[in-house]
Write a protein that holds these residues in place. Sequence first.
Motif, mmCIF file in Angstrom:
data_model
loop_
_atom_site.group_PDB
_atom_site.id
_atom_site.type_symbol
_atom_site.label_atom_id
_atom_site.label_comp_id
_atom_site.label_asym_id
_atom_site.label_seq_id
_atom_site.Cartn_x
_atom_site.Cartn_y
_atom_site.Cartn_z
ATOM 1 N N ILE A 45 -4.508 -5.254 -2.068
ATOM 2 C CA ILE A 45 -5.706 -4.851 -2.810
ATOM 3 C C ILE A 45 -5.449 -3.473 -3.384
ATOM 4 C CG2 ILE A 45 -8.164 -4.340 -2.736
ATOM 5 C CD1 ILE A 45 -8.415 -6.241 -0.366
ATOM 6 N N VAL A 59 -11.690 -5.659 5.045
ATOM 7 C CA VAL A 59 -10.849 -6.593 4.300
ATOM 8 C C VAL A 59 -10.673 -7.834 5.163
ATOM 9 C CG1 VAL A 59 -8.572 -7.019 3.311
ATOM 10 C CG2 VAL A 59 -9.649 -4.775 3.056
ATOM 11 N N CYS A 61 -8.565 -11.367 5.462
ATOM 12 C CA CYS A 61 -7.415 -12.170 5.046
ATOM 13 C C CYS A 61 -7.472 -13.451 5.854
ATOM 14 C CB CYS A 61 -6.108 -11.465 5.352
ATOM 15 S SG CYS A 61 -5.941 -9.837 4.667
ATOM 16 N N THR A 109 -12.943 -8.323 0.120
ATOM 17 C CA THR A 109 -13.358 -7.036 0.665
ATOM 18 C C THR A 109 -14.835 -6.811 0.367
ATOM 19 O OG1 THR A 109 -12.937 -4.653 0.727
ATOM 20 C CG2 THR A 109 -12.680 -5.728 -1.405
ATOM 21 N N GLY A 148 -13.495 -11.360 -3.883
ATOM 22 C CA GLY A 148 -12.038 -11.415 -3.822
ATOM 23 C C GLY A 148 -11.477 -12.590 -4.590
#
Length: 154
Positions: A45, A59, A61, A109, A148
């Motif tokens: 990012i 964040v 993932c 995020t 995102g």
Amino acid sequence: MNKIIRIIKLLVFSIFLVNCSSDNATPEPEIPDNIRPPYTVKYEIIFPQNAWSSRTTQVSCTYENNGHWYILGEQGTIFWIDNNNLNQGFAKTFTVTVNINPLQLHLSTNYNPSTSSNVTFKIYVNNILVEQATRTMNPYTGVDSFNGTGYSVY
């Protein structure tokens, strides 16, 4: 005279070919399909210059399997970035060992800027950029929202 006309035609045709050739744009990387583990995934990012957030930035993932969400890397955690580190951006690399096809990768995020700002998301598979998206993030409105991008590995 015929010789001169042929030379002129040849020159015109050559100029036409040069003008019709592709520009020097970089070709899109060829993304192989049928990828099997183990393989690497890198999430990245890029926050705006002089980034600042009204809250600690999270964040996420993740990958999806049959409607269930899993976090890659550190099991059961979300990554946190404080204001001092936003300008460094975010990057994490993982080795994927699950054999799921397709594997739905997601990167998001909850960055909360003071003014609308663009954030760039990148996903790499085996060091090949497979997804890049720029999203406009808006100031915090009382509702924590994530933004995102995602990519499916086949």
